[in-house]
Design a protein around this motif. Structure first.
Motif, PDB file in Angstrom:
ATOM      1  N   ARG A  18       0.818  -1.228   0.000  1.00  0.00           N
ATOM      2  CA  ARG A  18       0.000   0.000   0.000  1.00  0.00           C
ATOM      3  C   ARG A  18       0.848   1.272   0.000  1.00  0.00           C
ATOM      4  NH1 ARG A  18      -3.136  -3.096   3.768  1.00  0.00           N
ATOM      5  NH2 ARG A  18      -2.081  -2.052   5.482  1.00  0.00           N
ATOM      6  N   GLU A  19       2.128   1.183   0.307  1.00  0.00           N
ATOM      7  CA  GLU A  19       2.983   2.371   0.410  1.00  0.00           C
ATOM      8  C   GLU A  19       3.353   2.915  -0.969  1.00  0.00           C
ATOM      9  OE1 GLU A  19       3.580   3.964   3.051  1.00  0.00           O
ATOM     10  OE2 GLU A  19       3.216   2.498   4.632  1.00  0.00           O
ATOM     11  N   ARG A  20       3.465   4.222  -1.057  1.00  0.00           N
ATOM     12  CA  ARG A  20       3.971   4.871  -2.267  1.00  0.00           C
ATOM     13  C   ARG A  20       5.495   4.854  -2.218  1.00  0.00           C
ATOM     14  NH1 ARG A  20      -0.038   7.603  -4.977  1.00  0.00           N
ATOM     15  NH2 ARG A  20      -1.891   8.051  -3.773  1.00  0.00           N
ATOM     16  N   ASP A  21       6.136   4.866  -3.374  1.00  0.00           N
ATOM     17  CA  ASP A  21       7.596   4.765  -3.439  1.00  0.00           C
ATOM     18  C   ASP A  21       8.319   5.821  -2.606  1.00  0.00           C
ATOM     19  OD1 ASP A  21       7.462   2.536  -5.051  1.00  0.00           O
ATOM     20  OD2 ASP A  21       7.759   3.665  -6.918  1.00  0.00           O
ATOM     21  N   ASN A  22       7.835   7.043  -2.643  1.00  0.00           N
ATOM     22  CA  ASN A  22       8.537   8.103  -1.916  1.00  0.00           C
ATOM     23  C   ASN A  22       8.417   7.958  -0.394  1.00  0.00           C
ATOM     24  OD1 ASN A  22       5.850   8.820  -1.802  1.00  0.00           O
ATOM     25  ND2 ASN A  22       6.227  10.999  -2.100  1.00  0.00           N
ATOM     26  N   ALA A  23       7.480   7.181   0.077  1.00  0.00           N
ATOM     27  CA  ALA A  23       7.296   6.990   1.521  1.00  0.00           C
ATOM     28  C   ALA A  23       8.493   6.282   2.157  1.00  0.00           C
ATOM     29  CB  ALA A  23       6.016   6.198   1.787  1.00  0.00           C
ATOM     30  N   PHE A  24       9.190   5.477   1.393  1.00  0.00           N
ATOM     31  CA  PHE A  24      10.285   4.681   1.951  1.00  0.00           C
ATOM     32  C   PHE A  24      11.505   5.512   2.313  1.00  0.00           C
ATOM     33  CE2 PHE A  24       7.746   1.667  -0.456  1.00  0.00           C
ATOM     34  CZ  PHE A  24       7.467   0.761   0.561  1.00  0.00           C
ATOM     35  N   ARG A  25      11.558   6.745   1.831  1.00  0.00           N
ATOM     36  CA  ARG A  25      12.678   7.630   2.170  1.00  0.00           C
ATOM     37  C   ARG A  25      12.409   8.437   3.436  1.00  0.00           C
ATOM     38  NH1 ARG A  25      12.320   7.983  -3.404  1.00  0.00           N
ATOM     39  NH2 ARG A  25      11.131   9.929  -3.300  1.00  0.00           N
ATOM     40  N   ARG A  26      11.161   8.508   3.840  1.00  0.00           N
ATOM     41  CA  ARG A  26      10.833   9.223   5.079  1.00  0.00           C
ATOM     42  C   ARG A  26      11.369   8.440   6.269  1.00  0.00           C
ATOM     43  NH1 ARG A  26       4.533   9.725   4.788  1.00  0.00           N
ATOM     44  NH2 ARG A  26       5.003   7.542   4.850  1.00  0.00           N
ATOM     45  N   GLY A  27      11.681   9.140   7.320  1.00  0.00           N
ATOM     46  CA  GLY A  27      12.189   8.457   8.494  1.00  0.00           C
ATOM     47  C   GLY A  27      11.971   9.246   9.757  1.00  0.00           C
ATOM     48  N   MET A  28      12.454   8.686  10.844  1.00  0.00           N
ATOM     49  CA  MET A  28      12.358   9.344  12.136  1.00  0.00           C
ATOM     50  C   MET A  28      13.427   8.802  13.063  1.00  0.00           C
ATOM     51  SD  MET A  28       8.896   7.585  13.643  1.00  0.00           S
ATOM     52  CE  MET A  28       9.143   7.863  15.376  1.00  0.00           C
ATOM     53  N   TYR A  29      13.572   9.439  14.187  1.00  0.00           N
ATOM     54  CA  TYR A  29      14.562   9.034  15.172  1.00  0.00           C
ATOM     55  C   TYR A  29      13.979   7.953  16.080  1.00  0.00           C
ATOM     56  CZ  TYR A  29      17.269  12.936  13.555  1.00  0.00           C
ATOM     57  OH  TYR A  29      17.993  13.777  12.761  1.00  0.00           O
ATOM     58  N   TYR A  30      14.799   6.980  16.412  1.00  0.00           N
ATOM     59  CA  TYR A  30      14.403   5.880  17.284  1.00  0.00           C
ATOM     60  C   TYR A  30      15.382   5.761  18.442  1.00  0.00           C
ATOM     61  CZ  TYR A  30      11.083   4.036  13.920  1.00  0.00           C
ATOM     62  OH  TYR A  30      10.013   3.876  13.093  1.00  0.00           O
ATOM     63  N   PRO A  31      14.888   5.325  19.600  1.00  0.00           N
ATOM     64  CA  PRO A  31      15.813   5.055  20.706  1.00  0.00           C
ATOM     65  C   PRO A  31      16.641   3.804  20.385  1.00  0.00           C
ATOM     66  CG  PRO A  31      13.541   5.274  21.502  1.00  0.00           C
ATOM     67  CD  PRO A  31      13.491   5.208  20.005  1.00  0.00           C
ATOM     68  N   THR A  32      17.923   3.946  20.269  1.00  0.00           N
ATOM     69  CA  THR A  32      18.771   2.804  19.908  1.00  0.00           C
ATOM     70  C   THR A  32      18.811   1.774  21.025  1.00  0.00           C
ATOM     71  OG1 THR A  32      20.702   4.017  20.677  1.00  0.00           O
ATOM     72  CG2 THR A  32      20.216   4.124  18.317  1.00  0.00           C
ATOM     73  N   ARG A  33      18.426   2.126  22.214  1.00  0.00           N
ATOM     74  CA  ARG A  33      18.426   1.158  23.315  1.00  0.00           C
ATOM     75  C   ARG A  33      17.312   0.116  23.179  1.00  0.00           C
ATOM     76  NH1 ARG A  33      16.082   5.742  25.144  1.00  0.00           N
ATOM     77  NH2 ARG A  33      14.085   5.529  26.192  1.00  0.00           N
ATOM     78  N   TRP A  34      16.345   0.374  22.307  1.00  0.00           N
ATOM     79  CA  TRP A  34      15.250  -0.569  22.131  1.00  0.00           C
ATOM     80  C   TRP A  34      15.727  -1.881  21.536  1.00  0.00           C
ATOM     81  CZ3 TRP A  34      10.606   2.530  19.727  1.00  0.00           C
ATOM     82  CH2 TRP A  34      10.054   3.355  20.714  1.00  0.00           C
ATOM     83  N   ASP A  35      16.691  -1.809  20.640  1.00  0.00           N
ATOM     84  CA  ASP A  35      17.142  -3.014  19.943  1.00  0.00           C
ATOM     85  C   ASP A  35      18.508  -2.736  19.337  1.00  0.00           C
ATOM     86  OD1 ASP A  35      17.321  -4.760  17.336  1.00  0.00           O
ATOM     87  OD2 ASP A  35      15.753  -5.676  18.564  1.00  0.00           O
TER      88      ASP A  35
END
Length: 68
Positions: A18-35
């Motif tokens: 269901r995702e559009r191609d340009n959606a895969f370049r979007r991102g965000m910050y994650y806590p690296t301690r999670w995994d």
């Protein structure tokens, strides 16, 4: 476990399709301690790759013989 994995993979594939191609370049910050596989900034493409990486990690932990 196999049935649960199949359900998760099927759900991810439906969501992925269901995702559009340009959606895969979007991102965000994650806590690296999670995994240990998480990076400080992850794109949607990274997030979709994560379940397979996570599964492979545990498969290696539970495998008695060497996998390719």
């Amino acid at each position: 476990m196999a049935a649960k994995l199949d359900r998760v993979i099927n759900s991810l594939q439906r969501s992925l399709n269901r995702e559009r191609d340009n959606a895969f370049r979007r991102g965000m910050y994650y806590p690296t301690r999670w995994d240990p596989s998480f990076r400080e900034y992850m794109t949607l493409a990274d997030v979709y790759r994560y379940p397979g990486q996570h599964y492979d990690h545990h498969r290696r932990q539970l495998t008695l013989t060497k996998l390719n």
